[in-house]
Structure formats: structure tokens, C-alpha cells
Design a protein around this motif. Structure first.
Motif, short mmCIF file in Angstrom:
data_model
loop_
_atom_site.label_atom_id
_atom_site.label_comp_id
_atom_site.label_asym_id
_atom_site.label_seq_id
_atom_site.Cartn_x
_atom_site.Cartn_y
_atom_site.Cartn_z
N GLU A 60 40.83 36.30 62.28
CA GLU A 60 39.83 37.08 60.88
C GLU A 60 38.49 37.22 60.76
N GLU A 61 37.58 35.96 61.47
CA GLU A 61 36.28 35.95 62.14
C GLU A 61 36.05 37.94 62.66
N ALA A 62 36.43 37.68 64.10
CA ALA A 62 35.87 39.06 64.68
C ALA A 62 36.69 40.29 63.88
N LEU A 63 37.45 40.28 62.85
CA LEU A 63 37.34 41.72 61.97
C LEU A 63 36.34 41.29 61.34
N GLN A 64 35.28 40.36 61.01
CA GLN A 64 34.81 39.90 59.43
C GLN A 64 32.88 40.87 60.30
N ILE A 65 33.39 40.48 61.56
CA ILE A 65 32.00 40.54 62.41
C ILE A 65 32.32 42.35 62.95
N ALA A 66 33.08 42.92 63.20
CA ALA A 66 33.15 44.45 63.37
C ALA A 66 32.87 45.11 62.33
N VAL A 67 33.44 44.59 61.47
CA VAL A 67 33.38 45.49 59.74
C VAL A 67 31.88 45.90 59.50
N SER A 68 31.24 44.24 59.40
CA SER A 68 29.10 43.66 58.87
C SER A 68 28.92 44.75 60.56
N THR A 69 29.18 44.57 61.19
CA THR A 69 28.64 45.06 62.42
C THR A 69 28.47 46.35 62.35
N ILE A 70 29.66 47.45 62.28
CA ILE A 70 29.72 48.87 62.15
C ILE A 70 29.26 49.89 60.73
N SER A 71 29.61 48.67 59.49
CA SER A 71 29.18 49.10 58.76
C SER A 71 28.06 48.51 59.01
N SER A 72 26.51 48.00 59.03
CA SER A 72 25.18 48.25 59.16
C SER A 72 25.02 49.70 59.91
N PHE A 73 25.48 49.37 61.07
CA PHE A 73 25.36 50.85 61.72
C PHE A 73 25.04 52.09 60.46
N LEU A 74 26.15 52.25 60.09
CA LEU A 74 26.53 53.32 59.59
C LEU A 74 25.15 53.41 58.03
N LEU A 75 24.93 52.39 57.85
CA LEU A 75 23.58 53.14 57.14
C LEU A 75 22.58 53.67 57.63
N HIS A 76 22.30 53.35 58.98
CA HIS A 76 20.80 54.13 59.25
C HIS A 76 21.35 55.76 60.25
N HIS A 77 22.93 55.59 60.40
CA HIS A 77 23.50 56.35 61.35
C HIS A 77 25.09 57.48 61.04
N ASP A 78 25.06 58.87 61.02
CA ASP A 78 25.94 59.52 61.02
C ASP A 78 27.43 59.01 61.35
N MET A 79 28.56 58.97 61.89
CA MET A 79 29.11 59.24 62.96
C MET A 79 30.48 58.79 62.00
N LEU A 80 31.89 58.98 62.48
CA LEU A 80 32.89 58.79 62.04
C LEU A 80 33.42 57.81 63.05
N VAL A 81 33.36 56.07 62.18
CA VAL A 81 34.07 55.27 63.09
C VAL A 81 36.06 54.27 62.56
N TYR A 82 36.13 54.58 63.85
CA TYR A 82 37.80 53.70 63.73
C TYR A 82 37.48 52.40 63.79
N LEU A 83 38.18 51.56 63.23
CA LEU A 83 38.60 50.17 63.99
C LEU A 83 39.83 50.12 63.84
N VAL A 84 40.34 50.33 64.98
CA VAL A 84 42.09 50.69 65.43
C VAL A 84 42.10 48.96 65.86
N VAL A 85 43.39 48.37 64.89
CA VAL A 85 44.29 47.05 64.79
C VAL A 85 45.82 47.80 65.56
N PHE A 86 45.85 47.08 66.66
CA PHE A 86 46.92 46.99 66.99
C PHE A 86 48.36 46.70 66.28
N ASP A 87 48.85 44.67 66.95
CA ASP A 87 49.25 44.13 67.26
C ASP A 87 49.28 44.24 65.36
N LYS A 88 50.98 43.39 65.09
CA LYS A 88 51.24 42.92 63.78
C LYS A 88 50.30 42.29 62.77
#
Ligand code: AR6
Length: 171
Positions: free
Chosen positions: A126-154
Motif C-alpha cells: 500500500e505504501e509503495a503504491l502511494q509513493i509510485a502514484v505520487s512520484t509519477i504524478s509530480s513528474f507528469l506535472l512538468h513532463h509529457d509522457m504516457l505512464v503505465y503503472l503495472v500491477v501484476f499479482d492479485k
């Protein structure tokens, strides 16, 4: 939509770059790292990684995508979870940021990242997911890229559904 959370096998993603949850020796391991090496070609990817030597936790290096649909593989060793007071969150953020920066510097328009450190390295999902989403979202405020966060296990998929409303499932 610049950030999409998807349930998929990252080795099959058709993007400019996929990210490998690597180890600091850049050797083939288990988990997503093993899957990426097998899909890209074990011997060839090992040779490409050897050119970089080692990679520190939180840093990132880039190799060719070889036989993958992705043009590049970005390798980043995330932190091993040691209870949370050993800079794990800072290092995990650095893994996401440095991977995204490296992709940007190679003119990537799309990238797929796994949930770094949440398997063999034991980071609470849960913590890792929050960090991933917030870090990617901050990056996307200043850059244009299509970003997929891939979850795998159930369990990661279930958690993503709980925390974020829009999830696309391919497996
Ligand atoms: N596609 C997307 N995500 C995947 C896939 C896949 N094919 N396979 C597993 N995952 P892990 P870590 C998810 O253990 O914790 C290796 O030996 C998995 O469900 O791959 O950073 C390396 O060489 C989990 O949520 O990476 C290192 O030594 C996430 O990927 C060490 O493991 C990360 O799990 C790195 O451990």
C-alpha cells in the motif's frame, strides 16, 4: 490520461521503455527481473547489463529492449524493506524519478513501471503504491509522457482497485 494503472505482464507492454525492478549487480534475478531477462534474451541482456557494472539503489541505467516490444529497458534497484527507517521511501521515490528522467532523456513518449520493491524486497504494497502514484504524478506535472503503472499479482490489483477507481485489467 497520462498515468494509467493497469494489470498486465510488463514484458508484453508496447511502450518505448519498460522498467526492471533490478538488483545492484544488474544480474538476472527472480520476480519481474527474471521475467524481463527471459523475455528479452538472458544472454544478450546480461551482456548489455555488464557494460554498466553496478547500479546503486535508487539510481537507474538503460539498456536496449532486445527482443521485447519495448525499445529500452530501464533497470533500477529499489530499496530492500528494513522496517521503514532506513530511507526506504526516499530511495523508492528516487527509483521512480531516476527511471522517468532517464526515459525522458531518451525521448521516450511512453513507459511502463512495475511496483518496484514490493516482491522479493518486501516493501509494503500500500505504501509503495502511494509513493509510485505520487512520484509519477509530480513528474507528469512538468513532463509529457504516457505512464503505465503495472500491477501484476492479485493482492496488488485488489489494493489498486481499493485506492484508485480506474484500473484496466489485461490478465
Ligand atoms: N510484470 C509486472 N509485474 C510483475 C511481474 C511481471 N511479469 N512479475 C512480478 N511482478 P519483484 P523487488 C511484480 O520481486 O521486490 C529480483 O530477484 C510483483 O508482483 O520482481 O523489487 C531482482 O533481481 C511485485 O509486485 O522485485 C532483485 O534481486 C513487483 O513486480 C529483487 O528481485 C516487484 O517484485 C528485486 O525485488
Amino acid at each position: 490520461m497520462p498515468l494509467e494503472i493497469v494489470r498486465h505482464d510488463i514484458t508484453k507492454m508496447k511502450v518505448d521503455a519498460i522498467v526492471n525492478a533490478a538488483n545492484t549487480s544488474l544480474k538476472m534475478g527472480g520476480g519481474v527481473c527474471g521475467a524481463i531477462f527471459r523475455a528479452a534474451g538472458v544472454h544478450e541482456l546480461q551482456q548489455a547489463c555488464e557494460k554498466h557494472g553496478e547500479c546503486k539503489v535508487g539510481e537507474a541505467v538503460l539498456t536496449d529492449g532486445l527482443t521485447l516490444a519495448a525499445k529500452y529497458i530501464i533497470h533500477t534497484p529499489g530499496p530492500i524493506w528494513r522496517g521503514g527507517s532506513h530511507q526506504e521511501a526516499t530511495l523508492l521515490k528516487a527509483s521512480y524519478n531516476n527511471s522517468l528522467e532517464l526515459a525522458k532523456n531518451h525521448q521516450c513518449e511512453s513507459i511502463a513501471l512495475p511496483l518496484i520493491s514490493t516482491g522479493i524486497y518486501g516493501y509494503p504494497k500500500e505504501e509503495a503504491l502511494q509513493i509510485a502514484v505520487s512520484t509519477i504524478s509530480s513528474f507528469l506535472l512538468h513532463h509529457d509522457m504516457l505512464v503505465y503503472l503495472v500491477v501484476f499479482d492479485k493482492s496488488s490489483f485488489g489494493l489498486s482497485q481499493k485506492l484508485f477507481s480506474s484500473i484496466h485489467q489485461f490478465i
